[in-house]
Each structure stands twice: as structure tokens, then as C-alpha cells.
Design a protein around this motif. Structure first.
Motif, mmCIF file in Angstrom:
data_model
loop_
_atom_site.group_PDB
_atom_site.id
_atom_site.type_symbol
_atom_site.label_atom_id
_atom_site.label_comp_id
_atom_site.label_asym_id
_atom_site.label_seq_id
_atom_site.Cartn_x
_atom_site.Cartn_y
_atom_site.Cartn_z
ATOM 1 N N VAL A 1 -3.090 1.111 -10.444
ATOM 2 C CA VAL A 1 -3.247 2.820 -9.133
ATOM 3 C C VAL A 1 -3.859 3.816 -9.804
ATOM 4 C CG1 VAL A 1 -2.217 4.205 -8.179
ATOM 5 C CG2 VAL A 1 -0.511 2.343 -9.545
ATOM 6 N N VAL B 1 3.595 9.262 -6.476
ATOM 7 C CA VAL B 1 3.449 7.438 -6.714
ATOM 8 C C VAL B 1 4.212 7.090 -6.847
ATOM 9 C CG1 VAL B 1 1.816 6.159 -8.139
ATOM 10 C CG2 VAL B 1 1.362 8.248 -7.240
ATOM 11 N N ASP C 1 0.797 -1.260 0.133
ATOM 12 C CA ASP C 1 -0.217 0.298 0.113
ATOM 13 C C ASP C 1 0.670 1.185 0.056
ATOM 14 O OD1 ASP C 1 -2.674 1.717 0.358
ATOM 15 O OD2 ASP C 1 -1.917 1.818 2.161
ATOM 16 N N LEU C 2 0.290 2.470 -0.744
ATOM 17 C CA LEU C 2 1.507 3.578 -1.044
ATOM 18 C C LEU C 2 1.028 4.351 1.024
ATOM 19 C CD1 LEU C 2 0.432 4.341 -4.233
ATOM 20 C CD2 LEU C 2 2.580 3.161 -3.858
ATOM 21 N N LEU D 1 7.250 6.921 -3.778
ATOM 22 C CA LEU D 1 7.278 5.650 -2.683
ATOM 23 C C LEU D 1 7.205 4.421 -3.981
ATOM 24 C CD1 LEU D 1 3.344 7.326 -2.012
ATOM 25 C CD2 LEU D 1 5.269 7.286 -0.648
ATOM 26 N N PHE D 2 7.128 3.699 -4.575
ATOM 27 C CA PHE D 2 6.949 2.362 -5.589
ATOM 28 C C PHE D 2 8.811 2.233 -5.231
ATOM 29 C CE2 PHE D 2 3.986 0.328 -7.383
ATOM 30 C CZ PHE D 2 2.764 1.415 -7.095
#
Lengths: 307, 257
Positions: free
Chosen positions: A263, A274, A245-246, A277-278
Motif C-alpha cells: 500500500v 487505510v 481497491d480502496l 477500509l480493509f
């Protein structure tokens, strides 16, 4: 800047009582690449028919480069070329004769007509077919022939009614390049299409017509900015851990498989955040694509709100 | 649109019309020549030799002007009706309608196309007729003028037929059920002097009767009608038909939705 097209309160009711246009108003700037979108029967072809004088309007007015099409018939017709949805040339005539005949209708002297004929047949990849009967051409070639024919008098405005319908992807891309090139050279283009990707790729401004009414008329950029959320599909080279989860309120995830994730981003969240965060989670992204065409989403929502 | 542009547009339409009927010459030029040639052989030569004289001339000499005129009428009409309707059918007429060509130029182009075919077939038939009869034209001016005016009248009539036609049946109904009977009853094969007074009066209502007889006057120097009246009628027909065509084109009948 001059208006290429100005339509005011245009209405058309056919003899059978069908109200194809319910008083639409529309303006297209000179030099624009303009998309007219709408479902089948929305009134796109009727609008083009009225501009090109093939359809008699019930009321309203149409001006082309500031001149009324009813009172300045000949001047306005010199300014535009039309590429219709259906093939409308004689299938028994040779390719070259079709273009030369059209040049003659516009009063081009023979020598100039021959030069223009060669120029546009070459540009559209039809020069080798010039002495063949038009019925022997493929569907894509017939469409290109109609574009060459519409351009032979070098109009300031080109109106295309679904020019790439039924054309294969490779040819469609080459037609897009050609249309972009002539638009960059100053020709105003109005395009109706069912391919929303086509409108998104090519056009700067857009009008959506539904049931004879304009439901949206704005720039492509503004329209796309209206989107609340977008869904991206990310392909990863490293495995996505289950339950990943982000930790963001405006981004939700759905794991498709261990190397693919959907997403949904909303509320102005940047796709860079995003990606960040990945990366932090040591998941390497290999590729990214939109789940659905963005314009398609908007198009459907505009039509729904018009119901 | 400037005058020279109009001329180029007119020339383009005429060129295209001539190109069309010469491209399909086996359908447009040969059949009427064969049909009329058979008329010469059967009616003129075989039957005619037993009929003897008609209107003071050998029967073959008598029917030649009528058969030439028949070829001109049928081919002027059918060229315009079939060409214009096939443009409608294939939607290629839209090329013309979206262009700046004025209606009267469109109409004139198709008329000249119809005249070209009518006169081409008329010339072929005239040449064939020379194998059967000696033609000594009595009045060249009247002969040429009446044939030109007649081909204009029937080109215009073919244009109106094509405007209203919605199917290929619609373009064959008028030639079959109206034009052919009017031609056959228009004094091509006989002199009206042979008819009883009632049928003589009825023949007087047939416009083709005047055209055939005026043409016969130009060639043979004899006619069943007043030539001046015939010319007046032809001019009136042209004015009325031309005006009707322009009105229908402007209204968009059969062309614009």
C-alpha cells in the motif's frame, strides 16, 4: 542550552589536493544524540578527525562546550572521548591495561582508574576478558573495548565513528541500549553510521554530509515528516480479492499474492483510514512493515538533490 | 592539565614502555647481553690477550667501557624507535594524541622508557664484564652522568627516526647504516692515538667518540678527549634534539594528517 559542539566554516584540503570539507558549519546541543550521515568519502571521519585533533584543519573553527580546540587544547580534550572506526589499541596489551593506560593519560589516580576500569568493562561485558590480550577478542568485543576506553575519563561528549560496523544484530541492539542509557544519563553523543536504521532509532537530530558539504541539518522528526509517501507491506490472514481497491486518490495498491499487499500512502493520509477500509472489506491484517527504511529514502533523495 | 595529572600521564607512559620491553625480554634484554658477552670472549679474551695493552690498559679493560656504552646507545635508540613506530603502525598512538597529554610529557615518557632499557642492558653488560675484567670506577659522577646523557641523546634520536618512519625498513636503516658504523668508529675497540692525523681528525667529528671516551674516563681515568667539551656537546645535542622533537610533534609530522 550550551552547545556541545560548534563548528564554523570548517574546511580541510589534504596534501594531495582532495577537498574533504568545504566550509561546513554545524551545531550540536548538549545532551543531544546526533547523527552525522553521509556516503563513503563524504567527510564524516575528517570532521571527527578535526574535532579530536587527529586531522589538522585548513580553516574554520571548532568549539567544544564553548571552548576553542586550538586555544584550549587540554580543557577541550578532557570533555570528549572518541571511538574511532578502526581498532586503534595495541593488540599485544591486555584488555585491562589498555583501559588503565587511557585513564592514566587523563590523569586519573590509580585507585579511581581501577574503579572506572571495572565499571566500564563490566558494563560492556568485558570484565571476564580483562586479563586477556586484546588481539584474542572478537570484532564486537574490540569495538566495545574502544567504547570502554573512551568512557573511562567520563567525558561529557562521546564521538563514535561507525561503532557498530561489522557487528552482529544482537550485539548492535545491546550497544544501542547502552548508548541510549548513557545519553539518558547526560552524555552528548555524536554518531556517524552507515546503518540508517541505527540513526533513526537512536538520534534526535541529524546532519547529512555529502562531498564535504552539509546538505541537511535538522531534527529527525522534521526530516521524516518531509517524506511525501510511504510504502507499507501488509500481510493478511484472509484472502485479498483480485481487483481489490480502496477507492482513494492518495493510496494505491499492488497485490503481491492473495495474502500480501503493498500500500503506497501519500498526501497526509492516515494509516488508520487505510486499516478502516480493509476492515470494512472484511480483510483481517496480520502484520505490517515498511517496504524500505524511511530514512534511507530521504537520505538518497538528499544526496540526489546535492548532485 | 594540572601538574599531578601530568605526572600521572608521564608515569603511565613510562610504566607502559617498561612493561613493553620487559614483556618481550627475550627480544630486548637477552640478545644484547649475548652479543656483548661474545665480544668480551672473542675480542677481549682471545684476541685481546695477543694485543697486549691499549692506552696504558689491558685490552680487555680498555674495551669494557666502550662495549657498555655501545649497549646503552643501541638499546636506548632501538627501544624508542621500535616502540613509537609500532604505536604509529597499530594507530594506538591516537590514544595519546586525542588525550590532553602535552607533547613534552609524551616525549619525556618515551625518553625515560628508552633510558630504562638502555640502562637495564648497560647494567647486564656491566655485570657480564665483571667476569672478564676488574672494574674500578675512577669517577662515579662522570660515569653515571655521561651514561644518562648519552641515553637521552639516543632516545631522542630514535624518537625523530620513528616520527619520520613509514615502514619497518625505515626504522632499521639508521641503526644499520649510521649508528653501527659511528659506534665502531667511535673508539670502542681502539685508541685514536693509533690513527694517522687525518683519521684522527675524522674521528673528532663523530659525536659517539666523545661519549665513549668520556665514559672511559669515568671508569679508567683516561680519555682521548676533553671531558668538559664532551659534556658541553652532549648538552647541546640534547637541547637541539629535544627542541626538534617538540617542533615535529607540534606540527604533527608523521602523526596528524
Amino acid at each position: 542550552m550550551t552547545l556541545a559542539i560548534s563548528i564554523q566554516n570548517l574546511a580541510k584540503t589534504y596534501a594531495n589536493g582532495f577537498e574533504a570539507l568545504k566550509g561546513i558549519s554545524l551545531e550540536v546541543q548538549e545532551g543531544d544524540f546526533f547523527a552525522l550521515l553521509g556516503p563513503n568519502g563524504a567527510g564524516k571521519s575528517t570532521t571527527i578527525g578535526v574535532i579530536s585533533t587527529l586531522v589538522n584543519k585548513t580553516s574554520g573553527s571548532v568549539e567544544v562546550f564553548g571552548k576553542n580546540v586550538d586555544t584550549h587544547v587540554y580543557e577541550t580534550k578532557l570533555d570528549f572521548g572518541v571511538v574511532p572506526q578502526e581498532v586503534n589499541f595495541s593488540l599485544f596489551e591486555k584488555v585491562r591495561d589498555i583501559v588503565m593506560t587511557q585513564a592514566g593519560y587523563y590523569g586519573l589516580p590509580r585507585k579511581l582508574a581501577e574503579q572506572r576500569c571495572e565499571k566500564y568493562l563490566r558494563k560492556l561485558g568485558l570484565w571476564e576478558k580483562r586479563d586477556e590480550r586484546s588481539r584474542t577478542l572478537s570484532g564486537g568485543m574490540k569495538r566495545r573495548l574502544m567504547i570502554a576506553r573512551a568512557l573511562v575519563h567520563e567525558p561529557k561528549l562521546l564521538i563514535l565513528d561507525e561503532p557498530t560496523a561489522g557487528v552482529d544484530i544482537e550485539l548492535r541492539r545491546s550497544m544501542w541500549e547502552f548508548l541510549t542509557e548513557i545519553n539518558n544519563n547526560g552524555i552528548t553523543i555524536i554518531l556517524t553510521t552507515h546503518y540508517l536504521e541505527e540513526a533513526e532509532q537512536l538520534c534526535r537530530n541529524i546532519a547529512i554530509i555529502d562531498a564535504g558539504k552539509i546538505v541537511e541539518n535538522t531534527s529527525m522528526r522534521k526530516l521524516l515528516n518531509e517524506l511525501d509517501s510511504q510504502v507499507y507491506i501488509l500481510e493478511t490472514t484472509s484472502r485479498i480479492p483480485s481487483g481489490f481497491d480502496l477507492g482513494l486518490d492518495n493510496a494505491s495498491l499492488e497485490i503481491v499474492d492473495e495474502n500480501c499487499i503493498e500500500v503506497t500512502v501519500s498526501g497526509g493520509l492516515s494509516i488508520n483510514e487505510v486499516f478502516g477500509l480493509f476492515t470494512k472489506a472484511e480483510i483481517k491484517i496480520d502484520s505490517m512493515r515498511n517496504k524500505t527504511n524511511r530514512l534511507e529514502q530521504l537520505f538518497l533523495s538528499k544526496l540526489e538533490s546535492n548532485d | 592539565m594540572f601538574l599531578n595529572h601530568k605526572y600521572i600521564a608521564f608515569e603511565t607512559i613510562v610504566r607502559r614502555e617498561i612493561r613493553r620491553f620487559t614483556r618481550i625480554w627475550l627480544q630486548t634484554l637477552v640478545p644484547p647481553a649475548i652479543t656483548i658477552g661474545l665480544y668480551f670472549v672473542i675480542f677481549g679474551n682471545l684476541v685481546g690477550s695477543r694485543i697486549g695493552e691499549m692506552g696504558g690498559f689491558q685490552y680487555m679493560e680498555f674495551i669494557v667501557p666502550g662495549l657498555i656504552m655501545m649497549a646503552v646507545i643501541q638499546n636506548s635508540y632501538s627501544n624508542v624507535v621500535s616502540s613509537f613506530f609500532s604505536h604509529k603502525f597499530q594507530h594506538s598512538i591516537e590514544e595519546l594524541l586525542v588525550s590532553p597529554v602535552p607533547n613534552y610529557i609524551i616525549l619525556s615518557g618515551f625518553i625515560v622508557g628508552g633510558m630504562a632499557r638502555g640502562l637495564a642492558v648497560g647494567t647486564i653488560v656491566t655485570v657480564i664484564s665483571l667476569f672478564f675484567a676488574d672494574l674500578e670506577i675512577q669517577n662515579l659522577f662522570i660515569t653515571i652522568t655521561v651514561v644518562l646523557l648519552t641515553s637521552i641523546v639516543f632516545s631522542l634520536a630514535g624518537f625523530i627516526n620513528a616520527l619520520f618512519a613509514n615502514s619497518f625498513d625505515d626504522i632499521s636503516i639508521i641503526p644499520t647504516f649510521v649508528l653501527t658504523p659511528l659506534i665502531y668508529l667511535g673508539g670502542v675497540f681502539y685508541s685514536v692515538e693509533l690513527l694517522p692525523p687525518f683519521w684522527k681528525f675524522i674521528s673528532g667529528l663523530n659525536p659517539i667518540f666523545y661519549m665513549v671516551n668520556t665514559f672511559r674516563y669515568g671508569i679508567l681515568g683516561t680519555s682521548d678527549v676533553d671531558v668538559t667539551w664532551a659534556f658541553f656537546m652532549l648538552c647541546v645535542f640534547i637541547v637541539i634534539l629535544f627542541g626538534s622533537c617538540i617542533f615535529l610533534l607540534r606540527k604533527g609530522t608523521g602523526l596528524r594528517t
